[in-house]
Design a protein around this motif. Structure first.
Motif, mmCIF file in Angstrom:
data_model
loop_
_atom_site.group_PDB
_atom_site.id
_atom_site.type_symbol
_atom_site.label_atom_id
_atom_site.label_comp_id
_atom_site.label_asym_id
_atom_site.label_seq_id
_atom_site.Cartn_x
_atom_site.Cartn_y
_atom_site.Cartn_z
ATOM 1 N N UNK A 41 0.859 -1.192 0.000
ATOM 2 C CA UNK A 41 0.000 0.000 0.000
ATOM 3 C C UNK A 41 0.894 1.241 0.000
ATOM 4 N N UNK A 42 0.973 1.887 -1.170
ATOM 5 C CA UNK A 42 1.753 3.110 -1.315
ATOM 6 C C UNK A 42 0.803 4.299 -1.398
ATOM 7 N N UNK A 43 1.066 5.327 -0.614
ATOM 8 C CA UNK A 43 0.209 6.503 -0.594
ATOM 9 C C UNK A 43 1.061 7.764 -0.746
ATOM 10 N N UNK A 44 0.851 8.475 -1.854
ATOM 11 C CA UNK A 44 1.519 9.763 -2.088
ATOM 12 C C UNK A 44 3.041 9.664 -1.937
ATOM 13 N N UNK A 45 3.600 8.618 -2.538
ATOM 14 C CA UNK A 45 5.044 8.395 -2.437
ATOM 15 C C UNK A 45 5.802 9.322 -3.390
ATOM 16 N N UNK A 46 6.726 10.079 -2.824
ATOM 17 C CA UNK A 46 7.618 10.929 -3.606
ATOM 18 C C UNK A 46 9.052 10.567 -3.248
ATOM 19 N N UNK A 47 9.901 10.510 -4.260
ATOM 20 C CA UNK A 47 11.320 10.266 -4.034
ATOM 21 C C UNK A 47 12.131 11.278 -4.819
ATOM 22 N N UNK A 48 12.980 12.010 -4.116
ATOM 23 C CA UNK A 48 13.817 13.021 -4.752
ATOM 24 C C UNK A 48 15.252 12.870 -4.273
ATOM 25 N N UNK B 119 12.717 -0.380 -5.780
ATOM 26 C CA UNK B 119 13.589 -0.324 -4.606
ATOM 27 C C UNK B 119 12.815 0.072 -3.347
ATOM 28 N N UNK B 120 11.845 0.944 -3.504
ATOM 29 C CA UNK B 120 11.027 1.334 -2.350
ATOM 30 C C UNK B 120 10.116 0.185 -1.924
ATOM 31 N N UNK B 121 9.479 -0.469 -2.890
ATOM 32 C CA UNK B 121 8.616 -1.607 -2.562
ATOM 33 C C UNK B 121 9.418 -2.703 -1.860
ATOM 34 N N UNK B 122 10.669 -2.913 -2.302
ATOM 35 C CA UNK B 122 11.512 -3.957 -1.722
ATOM 36 C C UNK B 122 12.275 -3.533 -0.481
ATOM 37 N N UNK B 123 12.009 -2.317 0.018
ATOM 38 C CA UNK B 123 12.685 -1.788 1.217
ATOM 39 C C UNK B 123 14.190 -1.666 1.032
ATOM 40 N N UNK B 124 14.616 -1.480 -0.233
ATOM 41 C CA UNK B 124 16.011 -1.199 -0.521
ATOM 42 C C UNK B 124 16.292 0.298 -0.457
ATOM 43 N N UNK C 51 15.489 -7.585 8.042
ATOM 44 C CA UNK C 51 14.715 -8.823 8.203
ATOM 45 C C UNK C 51 13.645 -8.929 7.126
ATOM 46 N N UNK C 52 12.970 -7.826 6.822
ATOM 47 C CA UNK C 52 11.940 -7.833 5.779
ATOM 48 C C UNK C 52 12.560 -8.198 4.429
ATOM 49 N N UNK C 53 13.709 -7.589 4.114
ATOM 50 C CA UNK C 53 14.365 -7.890 2.835
ATOM 51 C C UNK C 53 14.785 -9.353 2.752
ATOM 52 N N UNK C 54 15.137 -9.928 3.882
ATOM 53 C CA UNK C 54 15.582 -11.315 3.895
ATOM 54 C C UNK C 54 14.422 -12.304 3.883
ATOM 55 N N UNK C 55 13.339 -12.000 4.599
ATOM 56 C CA UNK C 55 12.294 -12.996 4.819
ATOM 57 C C UNK C 55 10.952 -12.691 4.149
ATOM 58 N N UNK C 56 10.628 -11.411 3.977
ATOM 59 C CA UNK C 56 9.301 -11.053 3.462
ATOM 60 C C UNK C 56 9.282 -10.813 1.957
ATOM 61 N N UNK C 57 10.446 -10.462 1.387
ATOM 62 C CA UNK C 57 10.527 -10.146 -0.037
ATOM 63 C C UNK C 57 11.537 -11.070 -0.705
ATOM 64 N N UNK C 58 11.113 -11.719 -1.787
ATOM 65 C CA UNK C 58 12.024 -12.532 -2.581
ATOM 66 C C UNK C 58 12.431 -11.754 -3.822
ATOM 67 N N UNK D 72 7.061 -11.600 -4.131
ATOM 68 C CA UNK D 72 8.137 -11.829 -5.088
ATOM 69 C C UNK D 72 8.308 -10.575 -5.927
ATOM 70 N N UNK D 73 9.533 -10.057 -5.983
ATOM 71 C CA UNK D 73 9.817 -8.815 -6.689
ATOM 72 C C UNK D 73 10.862 -9.115 -7.758
ATOM 73 N N UNK D 74 10.449 -9.021 -9.028
ATOM 74 C CA UNK D 74 11.315 -9.413 -10.146
ATOM 75 C C UNK D 74 11.634 -8.207 -11.016
ATOM 76 N N UNK D 75 12.921 -7.932 -11.202
ATOM 77 C CA UNK D 75 13.372 -6.787 -11.984
ATOM 78 C C UNK D 75 13.887 -7.266 -13.338
ATOM 79 N N UNK D 76 13.092 -7.067 -14.404
ATOM 80 C CA UNK D 76 13.476 -7.478 -15.757
ATOM 81 C C UNK D 76 14.035 -8.906 -15.766
ATOM 82 N N UNK D 77 13.290 -9.882 -15.254
ATOM 83 C CA UNK D 77 13.861 -11.219 -15.053
ATOM 84 C C UNK D 77 14.213 -11.966 -16.328
#
Length: 226
Positions: free
Chosen positions: A5-12, A51-56, A81-88, A165-170
């Protein structure tokens, strides 16, 4: 139930005259069991969004909830821990460690998670068989084809039984036939109810998902069904 759930996400990045806004006011919700592609050209902001969705990475402003957890309130240890266990994670260039065998590569996330050696090996063997490479456990990544390496990477991503599962140009580093085989594996995972988010610039790949989220110039333009 929304997994993402992303709400009004801005990255600068940068400040003052050098400030560059890569994402602007992005709203996005992904339900459990959804198979979604984020489609956009190079420079559209899709990798930053991944990267934001994957907590990177963390947003400059806005709110991100993963499994109802407010990510902005988590410590660096909790994010790890989230990057290791919650996101593949599944990457275009596989990211396998060359000095480890195939089985050792798959087991690696479980070592960080504190899983016992016996259970690590059991899960790794099961998943290697699942992706059709049961006889390749003792070989090294350089002894495999690109498609086989990506199958190992998918097994590694699945070994912690992640929420997402988060796949980047697999399929980006694969020939067309091998890419189709890898996409077939993603279809199987989607049919099993896995929550999958795939980043791509390829409309042909994007159309194979259940929903397409288009991003351009840092803004989500539309979310549609193929």
């Amino acid at each position: 139930m929304a997994v993402v759930e992303l709400t009004q996400i801005t990255k600068a990045y940068g400040a003052g005259e050098n400030r560059q806004t890569v994402l602007k006011d992005v709203d996005l919700s992904i339900e459990a069991g959804e198979y979604v592609t984020i489609l956009g050209p190079s420079g559209s902001g899709k990798s930053t969004l991944m990267n934001i969705i994957g907590c990177l990475d963390i947003p400059s402003s806005g709110n991100y909830h993963l499994q109802h957890q407010d990510v902005s309130q988590l410590s660096e240890d909790e994010l790890a821990r989230i990057r290791n266990q919650e996101v593949g994670f599944i990457f275009q260039q596989f990211q396998l460690l060359p000095r480890l065998t195939v089985l050792q590569n798959i087991e690696l996330p479980l070592i960080y998670a504190g899983v016992s050696p016996k259970e690590r090996r059991r899960r790794a063997v099961d998943l290697l068989t699942r992706v059709g490479l049961g006889e390749k456990g003792s070989v090294y990544p350089h002894q495999l084809s690109g498609g086989q390496q990506q199958r190992v990477a998918i097994a590694r991503a699945l070994v912690t039984k992640p929420t997402l599962l988060l796949a980047d140009e697999p399929t980006g580093a694969l020939d067309q036939k091998t890419g189709q085989q890898i996409m077939g594996l993603f279809h199987e995972l989607a049919d099993e109810g896995k929550t999958i988010v795939m980043i791509t610039h390829d409309i042909t790949i994007a159309k194979q998902a259940k929903r397409i989220v288009r991003i351009e110039d840092g803004q989500v333009q539309e979310a549609s069904h193929p």
